[in-house]
Motif scaffolding. Structure first.
Motif, short mmCIF file in Angstrom:
data_model
loop_
_atom_site.label_atom_id
_atom_site.label_comp_id
_atom_site.label_asym_id
_atom_site.label_seq_id
_atom_site.Cartn_x
_atom_site.Cartn_y
_atom_site.Cartn_z
N VAL A 196 20.75 35.04 40.10
CA VAL A 196 20.23 35.24 41.45
C VAL A 196 18.78 35.71 41.41
O VAL A 196 17.94 35.25 42.18
CB VAL A 196 21.11 36.24 42.24
N GLU A 214 24.72 29.71 46.72
CA GLU A 214 26.07 29.67 47.26
C GLU A 214 27.10 29.82 46.14
O GLU A 214 28.07 30.55 46.26
CB GLU A 214 26.30 28.36 48.01
N GLN A 245 26.62 31.21 43.19
CA GLN A 245 26.53 32.55 42.64
C GLN A 245 27.21 33.57 43.55
O GLN A 245 27.83 34.52 43.07
CB GLN A 245 25.06 32.94 42.40
N THR A 246 27.13 33.38 44.87
CA THR A 246 27.79 34.27 45.82
C THR A 246 29.31 34.19 45.68
O THR A 246 30.01 35.21 45.67
CB THR A 246 27.37 33.93 47.27
#
Length: 133
Positions: free
Chosen positions: A30, A98, A100-101
Protein backbone atom coordinates in the motif's frame (compact mmCIF):
# COMPACT_ATOMS: atom_id res chain seq x y z
CA UNK A 1 4.95 -24.41 32.81
CA UNK A 2 5.82 -22.75 29.51
CA UNK A 3 2.81 -22.34 27.23
CA UNK A 4 5.03 -21.96 24.16
CA UNK A 5 6.17 -25.57 24.43
CA UNK A 6 2.64 -26.94 24.07
CA UNK A 7 1.86 -27.65 20.43
CA UNK A 8 -1.49 -25.81 20.38
CA UNK A 9 0.03 -22.63 21.79
CA UNK A 10 3.12 -22.92 19.60
CA UNK A 11 0.97 -23.32 16.48
CA UNK A 12 -1.25 -20.37 17.44
CA UNK A 13 1.85 -18.25 18.07
CA UNK A 14 3.37 -19.22 14.73
CA UNK A 15 0.09 -18.42 12.99
CA UNK A 16 0.08 -14.95 14.59
CA UNK A 17 3.70 -14.42 13.51
CA UNK A 18 2.80 -15.39 9.95
CA UNK A 19 -0.21 -13.07 9.95
CA UNK A 20 1.98 -10.23 11.24
CA UNK A 21 4.47 -10.81 8.42
CA UNK A 22 1.64 -10.91 5.90
CA UNK A 23 0.23 -7.62 7.23
CA UNK A 24 3.69 -6.01 6.98
CA UNK A 25 3.93 -7.01 3.30
CA UNK A 26 0.42 -5.66 2.63
CA UNK A 27 1.40 -2.38 4.33
CA UNK A 28 4.52 -2.17 2.19
CA UNK A 29 2.45 -2.76 -0.94
CA UNK A 30 0.00 0.00 0.00
CA UNK A 31 2.84 2.40 0.84
CA UNK A 32 4.32 1.82 -2.63
CA UNK A 33 1.04 1.97 -4.55
CA UNK A 34 2.21 5.07 -6.46
CA UNK A 35 5.85 4.02 -6.94
CA UNK A 36 6.69 3.45 -10.62
CA UNK A 37 7.77 -0.11 -11.49
CA UNK A 38 6.99 -1.41 -7.98
CA UNK A 39 5.81 -5.01 -8.08
CA UNK A 40 3.29 -6.14 -5.48
CA UNK A 41 4.59 -8.75 -3.05
CA UNK A 42 3.00 -11.60 -1.15
CA UNK A 43 4.08 -14.03 1.56
CA UNK A 44 4.27 -17.79 1.32
CA UNK A 45 1.41 -19.81 2.74
CA UNK A 46 1.26 -20.75 6.41
CA UNK A 47 2.05 -24.37 5.59
CA UNK A 48 5.21 -23.30 3.73
CA UNK A 49 6.24 -21.22 6.74
CA UNK A 50 5.89 -24.21 9.03
CA UNK A 51 8.05 -26.30 6.70
CA UNK A 52 10.70 -23.57 6.38
CA UNK A 53 10.81 -22.55 10.06
CA UNK A 54 13.26 -25.29 10.97
CA UNK A 55 14.96 -25.78 7.62
CA UNK A 56 16.03 -22.27 6.64
CA UNK A 57 18.04 -22.10 3.45
CA UNK A 58 20.89 -19.70 2.88
CA UNK A 59 22.92 -17.85 5.48
CA UNK A 60 22.32 -18.36 9.19
CA UNK A 61 20.63 -15.35 10.77
CA UNK A 62 21.84 -14.88 14.34
CA UNK A 63 20.53 -11.37 14.90
CA UNK A 64 17.24 -9.76 13.81
CA UNK A 65 19.24 -6.93 12.22
CA UNK A 66 21.02 -9.30 9.82
CA UNK A 67 19.99 -9.32 6.20
CA UNK A 68 18.45 -12.60 5.12
CA UNK A 69 19.71 -14.19 1.94
CA UNK A 70 16.84 -15.71 0.01
CA UNK A 71 13.78 -13.51 0.53
CA UNK A 72 12.95 -15.21 3.82
CA UNK A 73 12.49 -13.62 7.18
CA UNK A 74 14.08 -15.29 10.23
CA UNK A 75 10.75 -16.96 11.09
CA UNK A 76 10.60 -18.87 7.77
CA UNK A 77 8.16 -16.63 5.88
CA UNK A 78 9.12 -16.28 2.22
CA UNK A 79 8.25 -12.99 0.48
CA UNK A 80 7.90 -13.15 -3.30
CA UNK A 81 6.49 -11.09 -6.14
CA UNK A 82 2.71 -11.43 -6.44
CA UNK A 83 2.22 -13.00 -9.85
CA UNK A 84 -1.57 -12.98 -9.32
CA UNK A 85 -1.86 -9.21 -8.84
CA UNK A 86 -5.15 -7.96 -10.21
CA UNK A 87 -3.85 -5.19 -12.41
CA UNK A 88 -0.85 -3.28 -13.61
CA UNK A 89 -0.72 0.44 -14.25
CA UNK A 90 0.92 2.28 -17.12
CA UNK A 91 3.96 3.07 -14.95
CA UNK A 92 4.55 -0.64 -14.26
CA UNK A 93 3.15 -0.71 -10.71
CA UNK A 94 1.15 -3.89 -9.97
CA UNK A 95 -0.42 -2.88 -6.62
CA UNK A 96 -4.23 -2.89 -6.65
CA UNK A 97 -5.46 -1.08 -3.54
CA UNK A 98 -8.76 -2.99 -3.65
CA UNK A 99 -6.89 -6.31 -3.51
CA UNK A 100 -4.69 -5.09 -0.66
CA UNK A 101 -7.76 -3.90 1.29
CA UNK A 102 -9.41 -7.31 0.95
CA UNK A 103 -6.18 -9.05 1.99
CA UNK A 104 -5.79 -6.73 5.01
CA UNK A 105 -9.37 -7.43 6.15
CA UNK A 106 -8.76 -11.18 5.81
CA UNK A 107 -5.57 -10.91 7.88
CA UNK A 108 -7.34 -8.89 10.58
CA UNK A 109 -10.12 -11.48 10.89
CA UNK A 110 -7.65 -14.37 10.97
CA UNK A 111 -5.56 -12.60 13.62
CA UNK A 112 -8.62 -12.03 15.82
CA UNK A 113 -9.53 -15.71 15.48
CA UNK A 114 -6.02 -16.90 16.36
CA UNK A 115 -5.88 -14.55 19.36
CA UNK A 116 -9.28 -15.76 20.58
CA UNK A 117 -8.27 -19.42 20.21
CA UNK A 118 -5.07 -18.72 22.13
CA UNK A 119 -7.05 -17.00 24.89
CA UNK A 120 -9.60 -19.83 25.08
CA UNK A 121 -6.84 -22.43 25.22
CA UNK A 122 -5.25 -20.54 28.10
CA UNK A 123 -8.61 -20.39 29.90
CA UNK A 124 -9.16 -24.13 29.47
CA UNK A 125 -5.67 -24.86 30.73
CA UNK A 126 -6.26 -22.63 33.76
CA UNK A 127 -9.53 -24.45 34.54
CA UNK A 128 -7.81 -27.83 34.19
CA UNK A 129 -5.00 -26.85 36.55
CA UNK A 130 -6.90 -24.90 39.19
CA UNK A 131 -10.43 -26.30 38.82
CA UNK A 132 -11.72 -22.74 39.15
CA UNK A 133 -13.46 -20.85 36.39
Amino acid sequence: MKLGGMSFFQLASQRMTWLGARQAVISENVANADTPDYKAKKVSGFDAMLENADAMQGLKVTDTRHITSSGETPNGVRVTADEDAWEGSIDGNTVALEQQTIDAAEVAGSYRLAAELYRRGHSLLTIAVTGVR
